[in-house]
Structures are given as structure tokens and as C-alpha cells.
Motif scaffolding. Sequence first.
Motif: not given
Length: 315
Positions: A42-66
Amino acid sequence: MRRILALLGLPLVVTAAGCAPAGSDPADGPSAAGRDQRWEAFDPRAAEVAEAWRPAPAWRTGYVPLQDPTVLVGDPNFTADTEVAFRAGWYRDQVEVPANRPAAGTIRFPDGTMTVPLVSAAEAYRQLDQGDPPPCEGRPKVPAPTIEPGPDGSVSSPVATACIPLTVTAVKLGTAEVRTSRGVADVPAWLFTVEELAAPVARVAVAPQSVTPVPEPTAPARPGPDGVVGAQHVERVDGARLTYVLGVGACDTGITPLVQERADVVVVGGGVVRATGVCTEQLKLEPVTVTLKAPLGGRPVLDVLTGQVLTQQAG
């Protein structure tokens, strides 16, 4: 063979601390002495997924419902029948639902506000209402036992649910708490009073053009490791306590939540022990609960197999 989704078994509620040896970090998994092959995979797979996370600016400035735009405002006091109707979106209106659009509303995030156009109550109701229940005229409240073929003639008693819609008796504009990429926000919502429920059903009123969808996933190219399963969705968030739903095989055992927590992201999955004998090809949904090192806040929860941002379902 494609797995068939089935709701089998009872929820599994486990805290990460309960799965780890004393003195280990529950958010990072067991200590080296207690780690098994599932954690190592799990650990290396999770690290690869986490490091690939690149949200657009709207993630911090817009309305992105989860989470789902249909929200329960309080405890609905479900019965078996009303829960089926809610999940299926069966409604009937007994009140005039206004078709005029209101003035712009305000979303209140922990880090600021955002003014957004709103939909009318009639538009929200059309999104809420997913059709009528199937006809059930003449069906008994309790079905007769079903005799299964076989040498023992085993008997099972399926549970029947009434095919009833939920009755809307009033509607007003208010707010509902919605988990977003910027934390839990107060969001304008149409609140529908339902005769059969003890709490209103809210439908988010934000117009579609102001809603930013969650980012597309970036998954590792290789298949997931053996003994590691993915998560389907988030069920509940309560501060640092996170409940999410795993998709496991019908005969899998040793179901264990696996979590890698970082400052900007949380990657989740599960570890299982695969059955060695013959088993049906079904996907069983198993909720698990973990305690993070810090409240989840606006951090995304990513599935370790697909990299998908997990959203929270209604209810």
C-alpha cells in the motif's frame, strides 16, 4: 469476470489505532514490527497517488463540493421504507414549488465567502425527484418464504419495502453544511419539509455554472497490488474521524483500513486476505473508520487504486 455490486454483510467499524500495535502512529499504519505485506504494498502506491495530486487553483478559490448535493438537515428518523425512498429519490409534491429564481446567495467557507447565482426551488425539486416508485399494488407487506433448491430445502425470508414516495409539504430557502475543497461551508439550499421524515431534505441551490467539478484522477499505470482494495466513497467525516467504504470480495477476510496521511492529502484503501476456494464474483461494501492525526478539513481523500477524489454520499 466483472464484479456485481451487492450490499452484503454488516458494516465493519475499526479505528486505525485498534489495528496497530501500541506506540505506532495510527494515521501512518503499524510500526515496522507489525507491518504485513498489505501495508508494504500500500505505502508506495499511496505515495505515488499523493505525489500526483495537482489541483487547479479553483480548489482553493472556487466552490468544489465533495459530497452529494442532496443533504439531510438533522436526523431523519428513517424507517426501512422511507430510507429506500430517500436513496431512490422518490418524491411527490403537495405544495406549490416556486419557479422564480431568487437573488444571488453567499457561500460561507472557513476561509472566506463567495457570491453565487442560485436555481429556483422548482429546478432544485426536479433535480431531487428521480421518478416514481415501481407499482406495488396488491403486494403483501411480508412476502412468503422462498424455498431454495437443494438437498436441505433451505428457506430464506426476503425483506419487502413499500414502494412509497416521500411527501413534500413545504419548501423554503435556507442553508446546509456541505463538505468542500475549502472545508465545511454553509451553502444556500432549498429545504424541503417531508411529511414522512423528522428532518428537512436540503438540495443545494448553487447554479451549475458556479460549481467546479472535482479534478480528474491520476492513477498509476500498473495494476493495484494484490491484497489491497480500493475505496468507493466517503460515508462520514467527524473532525479527525473518517469513515469510508471499501469495495471487497464476497469471501475476503482480514479487512483492514490502510491510510497514508499528508499535510495536503489523505490516501485510503484497505487490506484483505483473499479466499483460496471457490467464491462468488460480487463486490461487497464495507465501511471502515480511521482516526487521522488532524481533522480532515479541506484535504481531499483519494482512492489508492484509482487516484479518484472520494466524495461523500447523501445521508
